[in-house]
Design a protein around this motif. Structure first.
Motif, PDB file in Angstrom:
ATOM      1  N   CYS A  31      41.490  48.400  40.346  1.00 46.80           N
ATOM      2  CA  CYS A  31      40.861  46.953  39.849  1.00 46.80           C
ATOM      3  C   CYS A  31      42.453  45.355  39.923  1.00 46.80           C
ATOM      4  CB  CYS A  31      41.007  47.183  38.474  1.00 46.80           C
ATOM      5  SG  CYS A  31      39.621  46.072  37.674  1.00 46.80           S
ATOM      6  N   SER A  32      41.645  45.123  40.716  1.00 45.58           N
ATOM      7  CA  SER A  32      42.818  44.269  41.528  1.00 45.58           C
ATOM      8  C   SER A  32      41.859  42.658  40.662  1.00 45.58           C
ATOM      9  CB  SER A  32      43.073  44.153  42.695  1.00 45.58           C
ATOM     10  OG  SER A  32      43.142  45.806  43.500  1.00 45.58           O
ATOM     11  N   THR A  33      40.715  42.840  41.002  1.00 45.11           N
ATOM     12  CA  THR A  33      40.242  41.370  41.217  1.00 45.11           C
ATOM     13  C   THR A  33      39.363  41.219  40.041  1.00 45.11           C
ATOM     14  OG1 THR A  33      40.201  41.782  44.093  1.00 45.11           O
ATOM     15  CG2 THR A  33      39.013  39.355  42.623  1.00 45.11           C
ATOM     16  N   PRO A  34      39.473  39.580  39.440  1.00 39.38           N
ATOM     17  CA  PRO A  34      39.633  39.076  38.222  1.00 39.38           C
ATOM     18  C   PRO A  34      37.946  39.154  38.544  1.00 39.38           C
ATOM     19  CG  PRO A  34      41.200  38.339  39.001  1.00 39.38           C
ATOM     20  CD  PRO A  34      40.889  38.981  39.717  1.00 39.38           C
ATOM     21  N   GLY A  35      37.099  39.143  37.107  1.00 35.02           N
ATOM     22  CA  GLY A  35      35.866  38.422  37.270  1.00 35.02           C
ATOM     23  C   GLY A  35      35.206  39.379  37.769  1.00 35.02           C
ATOM     24  N   ASN A  36      34.036  38.079  38.486  1.00 30.99           N
ATOM     25  CA  ASN A  36      33.355  38.155  39.669  1.00 30.99           C
ATOM     26  C   ASN A  36      33.324  37.970  41.136  1.00 30.99           C
ATOM     27  OD1 ASN A  36      30.572  39.480  38.162  1.00 30.99           O
ATOM     28  ND2 ASN A  36      30.919  37.723  37.740  1.00 30.99           N
ATOM     29  N   GLU A  37      34.858  37.089  40.897  1.00 28.06           N
ATOM     30  CA  GLU A  37      35.707  37.479  42.140  1.00 28.06           C
ATOM     31  C   GLU A  37      35.135  38.052  43.351  1.00 28.06           C
ATOM     32  OE1 GLU A  37      39.291  35.835  41.635  1.00 28.06           O
ATOM     33  OE2 GLU A  37      39.340  34.710  40.150  1.00 28.06           O
ATOM     34  N   ILE A  38      34.838  37.973  44.992  1.00 29.18           N
ATOM     35  CA  ILE A  38      34.207  38.322  45.853  1.00 29.18           C
ATOM     36  C   ILE A  38      35.831  39.037  46.643  1.00 29.18           C
ATOM     37  CG2 ILE A  38      33.457  39.626  47.784  1.00 29.18           C
ATOM     38  CD1 ILE A  38      31.674  39.309  45.436  1.00 29.18           C
ATOM     39  N   SER A  39      35.962  39.960  46.362  1.00 28.62           N
ATOM     40  CA  SER A  39      37.812  40.212  47.657  1.00 28.62           C
ATOM     41  C   SER A  39      36.966  41.780  48.821  1.00 28.62           C
ATOM     42  CB  SER A  39      38.883  41.305  46.988  1.00 28.62           C
ATOM     43  OG  SER A  39      39.439  41.946  47.465  1.00 28.62           O
ATOM     44  N   LYS A  40      37.233  41.152  50.040  1.00 25.45           N
ATOM     45  CA  LYS A  40      36.993  42.215  50.693  1.00 25.45           C
ATOM     46  C   LYS A  40      37.446  43.735  50.618  1.00 25.45           C
ATOM     47  CE  LYS A  40      35.727  38.994  54.273  1.00 25.45           C
ATOM     48  NZ  LYS A  40      35.510  38.244  55.472  1.00 25.45           N
ATOM     49  N   ALA A  41      38.590  43.440  49.686  1.00 24.73           N
ATOM     50  CA  ALA A  41      39.361  45.078  49.983  1.00 24.73           C
ATOM     51  C   ALA A  41      39.504  45.389  48.497  1.00 24.73           C
ATOM     52  CB  ALA A  41      40.648  44.344  50.201  1.00 24.73           C
ATOM     53  N   HIS A  42      39.352  44.816  47.539  1.00 25.20           N
ATOM     54  CA  HIS A  42      39.664  45.590  45.749  1.00 25.20           C
ATOM     55  C   HIS A  42      38.090  45.233  44.856  1.00 25.20           C
ATOM     56  CE1 HIS A  42      43.213  46.758  47.524  1.00 25.20           C
ATOM     57  NE2 HIS A  42      43.498  45.419  48.030  1.00 25.20           N
ATOM     58  N   LEU A  43      37.876  45.757  44.439  1.00 26.13           N
ATOM     59  CA  LEU A  43      36.857  45.874  43.416  1.00 26.13           C
ATOM     60  C   LEU A  43      37.575  44.574  42.188  1.00 26.13           C
ATOM     61  CD1 LEU A  43      36.443  49.071  42.273  1.00 26.13           C
ATOM     62  CD2 LEU A  43      34.771  48.316  44.224  1.00 26.13           C
ATOM     63  N   ASN A  44      36.262  44.084  41.704  1.00 20.74           N
ATOM     64  CA  ASN A  44      36.604  43.361  40.633  1.00 20.74           C
ATOM     65  C   ASN A  44      36.379  44.068  39.915  1.00 20.74           C
ATOM     66  OD1 ASN A  44      34.077  42.978  40.273  1.00 20.74           O
ATOM     67  ND2 ASN A  44      34.464  41.052  41.904  1.00 20.74           N
ATOM     68  N   THR A  45      36.376  43.732  38.190  1.00 22.54           N
ATOM     69  CA  THR A  45      35.997  43.645  37.070  1.00 22.54           C
ATOM     70  C   THR A  45      35.045  43.982  36.636  1.00 22.54           C
ATOM     71  OG1 THR A  45      36.369  41.822  36.227  1.00 22.54           O
ATOM     72  CG2 THR A  45      38.552  43.013  35.660  1.00 22.54           C
ATOM     73  N   ALA A  46      34.066  43.187  37.638  1.00 25.55           N
ATOM     74  CA  ALA A  46      32.600  43.313  37.391  1.00 25.55           C
ATOM     75  C   ALA A  46      31.420  44.686  37.774  1.00 25.55           C
ATOM     76  CB  ALA A  46      31.894  42.047  37.806  1.00 25.55           C
ATOM     77  N   GLN A  47      32.613  44.614  39.127  1.00 20.04           N
ATOM     78  CA  GLN A  47      32.015  45.547  39.630  1.00 20.04           C
ATOM     79  C   GLN A  47      32.069  47.120  39.302  1.00 20.04           C
ATOM     80  OE1 GLN A  47      33.944  44.743  43.189  1.00 20.04           O
ATOM     81  NE2 GLN A  47      31.694  44.433  43.964  1.00 20.04           N
ATOM     82  N   VAL A  48      33.665  47.212  38.347  1.00 18.19           N
ATOM     83  CA  VAL A  48      34.338  48.240  37.929  1.00 18.19           C
ATOM     84  C   VAL A  48      33.148  48.619  36.501  1.00 18.19           C
ATOM     85  CG1 VAL A  48      36.113  49.360  36.382  1.00 18.19           C
ATOM     86  CG2 VAL A  48      36.852  47.888  38.687  1.00 18.19           C
ATOM     87  N   GLY A  49      33.383  47.581  35.581  1.00 12.24           N
ATOM     88  CA  GLY A  49      31.960  47.827  34.821  1.00 12.24           C
ATOM     89  C   GLY A  49      31.399  48.724  34.943  1.00 12.24           C
ATOM     90  N   LYS A  59      33.355  58.704  31.347  1.00 12.72           N
ATOM     91  CA  LYS A  59      34.214  58.587  29.849  1.00 12.72           C
ATOM     92  C   LYS A  59      35.278  58.221  30.128  1.00 12.72           C
ATOM     93  CE  LYS A  59      31.764  63.474  29.680  1.00 12.72           C
ATOM     94  NZ  LYS A  59      30.942  63.274  30.914  1.00 12.72           N
ATOM     95  N   GLN A  60      35.599  57.967  30.684  1.00  7.80           N
ATOM     96  CA  GLN A  60      37.341  57.552  30.588  1.00  7.80           C
ATOM     97  C   GLN A  60      37.484  56.699  31.860  1.00  7.80           C
ATOM     98  OE1 GLN A  60      40.884  59.623  28.375  1.00  7.80           O
ATOM     99  NE2 GLN A  60      41.788  57.781  28.946  1.00  7.80           N
ATOM    100  N   VAL A  61      37.694  55.543  31.736  1.00  4.25           N
ATOM    101  CA  VAL A  61      38.527  54.789  33.006  1.00  4.25           C
ATOM    102  C   VAL A  61      39.754  54.004  33.421  1.00  4.25           C
ATOM    103  CG1 VAL A  61      37.148  52.323  32.463  1.00  4.25           C
ATOM    104  CG2 VAL A  61      38.143  52.769  34.685  1.00  4.25           C
ATOM    105  N   ILE A  62      40.464  54.195  33.537  1.00  2.00           N
ATOM    106  CA  ILE A  62      42.205  53.340  33.488  1.00  2.00           C
ATOM    107  C   ILE A  62      42.224  52.663  34.893  1.00  2.00           C
ATOM    108  CG2 ILE A  62      45.036  53.612  34.430  1.00  2.00           C
ATOM    109  CD1 ILE A  62      44.521  56.740  33.304  1.00  2.00           C
ATOM    110  N   LEU A  63      42.336  51.012  34.963  1.00  2.00           N
ATOM    111  CA  LEU A  63      42.161  50.301  35.431  1.00  2.00           C
ATOM    112  C   LEU A  63      43.852  49.946  36.526  1.00  2.00           C
ATOM    113  CD1 LEU A  63      40.480  47.507  33.471  1.00  2.00           C
ATOM    114  CD2 LEU A  63      39.594  49.384  34.805  1.00  2.00           C
ATOM    115  N   SER A  64      43.558  50.433  37.511  1.00  5.46           N
ATOM    116  CA  SER A  64      45.520  50.295  38.016  1.00  5.46           C
ATOM    117  C   SER A  64      45.058  49.320  39.434  1.00  5.46           C
ATOM    118  CB  SER A  64      45.469  51.777  38.377  1.00  5.46           C
ATOM    119  OG  SER A  64      46.573  52.140  39.232  1.00  5.46           O
TER     120      SER A  64
END
Length: 246
Positions: free
Chosen positions: A180-198, A207-212
């Protein structure tokens, strides 16, 4: 909890799983041996190492970790009674061989206590199973993991730029450790953003997520709050040396 950018509070990716007397390492970035020492964990007790992909921030302590049992038995009279299984994407033994040659530790390849396994889509081990899913990460052969430990599902995203493979690995997970490297809806070719993680956690019924895999641009951003806008389950921001019991 960190990435390729290491500082006092954010070491490179590596996660220790302890289950029914088995010790399993997920990735092996720089500083892994130091962090294990802080936990009071003897790396000679490792049974498995699973590598999600071959970038250096996930693998550069691999030879150092492998060298511990090798040198203990070959040079110092130690007796290692267990095999260390090293598993990664295609041609894991070739990858280890190349690293060993670079560091002039060619003898590692012939050490009888090492076993090499290329990752497959479904794998069974003593007491647990593993499914792997292809993820997009800068064109590499990269995988997300779904472990079944006696009915407890633990998923690990590795590094992923798109959510599809991670969503499959995360299905019904008791715990998801996620890039979970990228804030909000910012698009990265390499890492997920918080919207995608959600969305992954919501749709896959995690059931439980750890943002790393945190990077400096997100250190002062409420990443947990951003994920919570979409996913209402338990969310934890990873910290070095934190421990979770399932």
């Amino acid at each position: 909890c960190g990435s390729f950018i290491i500082d006092r509070d954010h070491s490179a990716p590596s996660y220790l799983v302890e289950f029914n007397g088995k010790n399993i390492l997920l990735d092996c970035g720089p500083g892994t041996l130091v962090q294990l020492a802080k936990l009071g964990f003897d790396p000679l007790q490792l049974d498995y190492i699973f590598l999600s992909h071959y970038h250096n921030d996930h693998t550069s302590d691999l030879i150092a970790v492998m060298f511990r049992p090798y040198i203990s038995e070959i040079y110092y009279g130690g007796q290692r009674g267990k095999t260390l299984t090293i598993s990664g994407p295609k041609s894991i033994k070739k990858f280890v061989k190349n690293l060993a040659n670079i560091f002039h530790h060619d003898g590692l390849l012939n050490y009888k206590r090492f076993k090499y396994l290329d990752l497959k889509s479904k794998m069974k081990f003593e007491g647990f199973s593993l499914e792997t899913f292809k993820v997009e990460h800068l064109g590499l052969d990269a995988k997300a993991f779904q472990f079944n430990f006696g009915g407890k599902i633990v998923a690990y995203s590795g590094d992923a730029g798109l959510p599809a493979g991670v969503a499959k690995a995360a299905k019904n997970a008791n715990l998801l450790i996620v890039d979970c490297s990228t804030p909000g809806n910012e698009i990265s070719k390499a890492h997920l953003n918080t919207a995608q993680v959600g969305e992954i956690c919501r749709d896959s019924q995690v059931k439980q997520v750890i943002l790393s895999h945190q990077v400096p641009p997100g250190y002062n951003i409420d990443m947990v709050g951003q994920v919570r806008r979409i996913y209402k389950g338990k969310i934890t921001l990873a910290k070095d040396l934190m421990q979770i019991e399932l």
